[in-house]
Write an enzyme that holds these catalytic residues in place. Sequence first.
Site, short mmCIF file in Angstrom:
data_model
loop_
_atom_site.label_atom_id
_atom_site.label_comp_id
_atom_site.label_asym_id
_atom_site.label_seq_id
_atom_site.Cartn_x
_atom_site.Cartn_y
_atom_site.Cartn_z
N SER A 277 141.41 -76.29 42.15
CA SER A 277 141.35 -77.21 41.02
C SER A 277 141.53 -78.66 41.50
CB SER A 277 142.40 -76.81 39.97
OG SER A 277 142.19 -77.48 38.76
N ASP B 285 138.12 -72.54 36.49
CA ASP B 285 139.18 -72.96 37.39
C ASP B 285 139.72 -71.83 38.27
OD1 ASP B 285 141.64 -74.02 38.44
OD2 ASP B 285 141.65 -75.47 36.80
#
Length: 343
Positions: free
Chosen positions: A68, A206
């Site tokens: 991320s 993510d």
Amino acid sequence: MFTDRRANSLQTTRRRQPWPKDQTFKILALDGGGIKGVYTAELLRLCEEEFGHGKPISDFFDMIAGTSTGGIIALGLGLGISTADITSFYCDDGRKIFPPVPTRLWSRVRKWVRWRFLGPKLAHEELENALKRRFGDHLLAESATRIVVPAFMMPKTEIAVFKTDHHEDFRNDHRTPMWQVARSTSAAPTYLKGHEHEESGRIFIDGGVWANNPVMVALVDALTAYDLTPDQIEVLSIGTGNPPFELRRPDVLGGLWAWREVIKAAMFLTTDNATAQAKLLLGPERCVRLEPTGEDALVEMDDYAAAYARLPGLAKRDFQSNKEAISRFFAAIVRPRERYYSS
């Protein structure tokens, strides 16, 4: 990029490449956490300033793993972007990606309703435009160091790990534009729209869903790609704050709506467990872990104001108090990575 990961998995043991028995393999692992990545960026800026002697961070690590927001930083480091420029990304672009909460009551209610019932909390276009500006047309292959970036692929719910071509088995990812890798790993559920590939029907979200702390992903890659033993590996792991998360008893015993917060609990558990596993495998002395704790760990991943009020100063304090432990990672330059399919 959009290949069937499960179908293409190896059916045999990966060939381990030789590694000098007297040489340490140094890994930098960077957690996810949205705007809280400013802590990571500032800590690395201080490292580069104090120990880099004009050289980029990537010159000192054999592998950089990031999830991320940590993946965005990892990709920037691999491309040789200075840590000063990375901190400016969080300062300048971060304000657009994570806008302030509206002050008017009706605007706040409308935003809350949109997030809860109609779509993601944030506009993905701001992040996407910022990544395109920062990474341009650069490909993952251009990274100077080995890169490992976890993501999560839908609708088949497949784990995806983007890697540079540092092993002969890693044939495809190096051709992916860096901005797409960064966008894929940072599409936090409920906060940002997933990264879509219309031709294949695949959607990336993510990597923090399953590996918010990518340290074990990096360790598995290192130990299967190289003839290494755990006592040859040293890890500098940087988190963004991982406070213990609790589900209230009514929520635990409740139905679907009550369990909407479970993703936070899952991310806490995977982050905490990855650190514990790494220390168990390597020994605590070979794994340096730095992250915000206490009240500073409670900053929300989209709270720009709180992140900048607390985290840069904390990064400076943590750097000073851990300088000796950090310095050993910068004692020597690493050798260049393998390039099997890129020049």
